[in-house]
Design an enzyme around this catalytic site. Structure first.
Site, PDB file in Angstrom:
ATOM      1  N   THR A  10      -8.316   4.459  -7.059  1.00  0.00           N
ATOM      2  CA  THR A  10      -7.245   5.604  -8.199  1.00  0.00           C
ATOM      3  C   THR A  10      -5.614   4.703  -8.469  1.00  0.00           C
ATOM      4  O   THR A  10      -5.163   4.946  -9.215  1.00  0.00           O
ATOM      5  CB  THR A  10      -7.219   6.590  -6.207  1.00  0.00           C
ATOM      6  N   LYS A  56      12.938  -0.135   5.668  1.00  0.00           N
ATOM      7  CA  LYS A  56      14.901  -0.083   6.481  1.00  0.00           C
ATOM      8  C   LYS A  56      15.549   1.334   7.085  1.00  0.00           C
ATOM      9  O   LYS A  56      16.677   1.704   7.084  1.00  0.00           O
ATOM     10  CB  LYS A  56      16.022  -0.324   4.662  1.00  0.00           C
TER      11      LYS A  56
END
Ligand code: NCD
Length: 305
Positions: free
Chosen positions: A52, A81
């Site tokens: 894909t 983060k």
């Protein structure tokens, strides 16, 4: 904003139009080489992918567009983060002309679509949907049979967590007189809400316990991989799935016109010894992914100037 979140977003006419465009691109690729010159496509894969992602990226490049993005979320602020998905997508929407996104959670692409100001294409959201796979599947079936109406197709394998089978069934609901033989592994059938929807949409669903029973009457077997990564942890290891392998011997007395499709990757469900038989069509199917994705990108981006 023209998003593609679910195959339900497209009606029969639109699907046919995209298939036609994909066939034209397949025949005359040079005509489209600069169609999306100066466009920038963001390819955001929060979950593993080979076909894909690469076919979307190649589709973009073949149309003259440029590609940014990531194949591994680890080095992104989302992965490293704790940035939210919404913020990530909002930011990328400010840079690129279109976003292709895959994510392991159901509904994540729909959530992202709510905050983005650019077209967003669902490249697979958990066990939910995979609409561009369905487009290439429908294109391939049409190429094989000439038509989608009257199709007899066996959906085989993991119909509970497999988003390709789920989206394909929904896509086939646009066509007349389609029979789906549901041949699922134990405990991995279509969830009842989807079954109800498919029946309401006039699909004929026939439950079959074994793939051997449909080898003579199906036009297409659509094999799928068992999505063990989506099993709830207590299921893993405790559920011993006895999965058959389609091999040459099993195909000796099948419908001579039978074609076998698979979104890939395959595991044990298809023996590589059948790859060279006239029934195997999964590699051509994967190649069609590039053309249908080119068609989709042209269709969406030509209008978004
Ligand atoms: C599928 C997927 O990611 O849902 N692969 C694909 O896109 N061709 C099927 C799978 O992972 O089993």
């Amino acid at each position: 904003m023209q998003h593609l979140i679910s195959i339900r977003n497209l009606d029969r006419q639109k699907i046919e139009q995209l298939i036609e465009l994909a066939n034209l691109i397949k025949k005359e690729p040079a005509q489209f080489a600069e169609k999306l010159d100066k466009k920038i496509i963001a390819s955001l894969f929060f979950e593993a992918s080979t076909r894909t992602r690469l076919s979307f990226e190649v589709a973009s490049l073949r149309l003259g567009a440029k590609v940014i993005g990531f194949a591994d979320k680890t080095n992104t602020s989302y992965g490293g983060k704790g940035e939210s998905l919404e913020d990530t997508i909002r930011i990328v929407g400010g840079y690129a002309d279109l976003i292709v996104m895959r994510h392991p959670e159901m509904g994540s692409v729909e959530l992202a679509a709510q905050v983005v100001n650019r077209p967003l294409i669902n490249a697979g959201d958990g066990a939910n949907e995979h609409p561009t796979q369905t487009l290439l599947d429908l294109m391939t079936i049409k190429e094989i049979r000439g038509a989608l109406d009257g199709l007899k197709i066996a959906l085989w394998g993991d119909l509970k967590y497999g988003r390709t089978a789920r989206s394909l069934a929904l896509g086939l609901a646009n066509y007349e007189n389609v029979t789906i033989y549901c041949v699922h592994h134990p405990g991995l059938g279509f969830v009842s809400k989807l079954r109800q929807e498919l029946k309401r949409k006039n699909l004929k669903l026939e439950l079959k316990p074994n793939i051997k029973q449909v080898l003579k009457k199906a036009d297409i077997i659509y094999a799928t991989r068992t999505q063990t990564e989506r099993f709830k942890s207590e299921q893993v290891g405790t559920k011993k799935l006895n999965i058959l392998t389609i091999n040459k011997k099993m195909l000796e007395n099948c419908n001579p016109a039978l074609k076998i499709l698979h979104p890939l990757p395959r595991r044990q469900e298809l023996d590589p010894e059948i790859d060279k038989t006239k029934h195997a069509h999964y590699f051509e199917q994967a190649r069609n992914g590039m053309y249908i994705r080119m068609a989709l990108l042209v269709d969406i981006l030509e209008k978004s100037d």
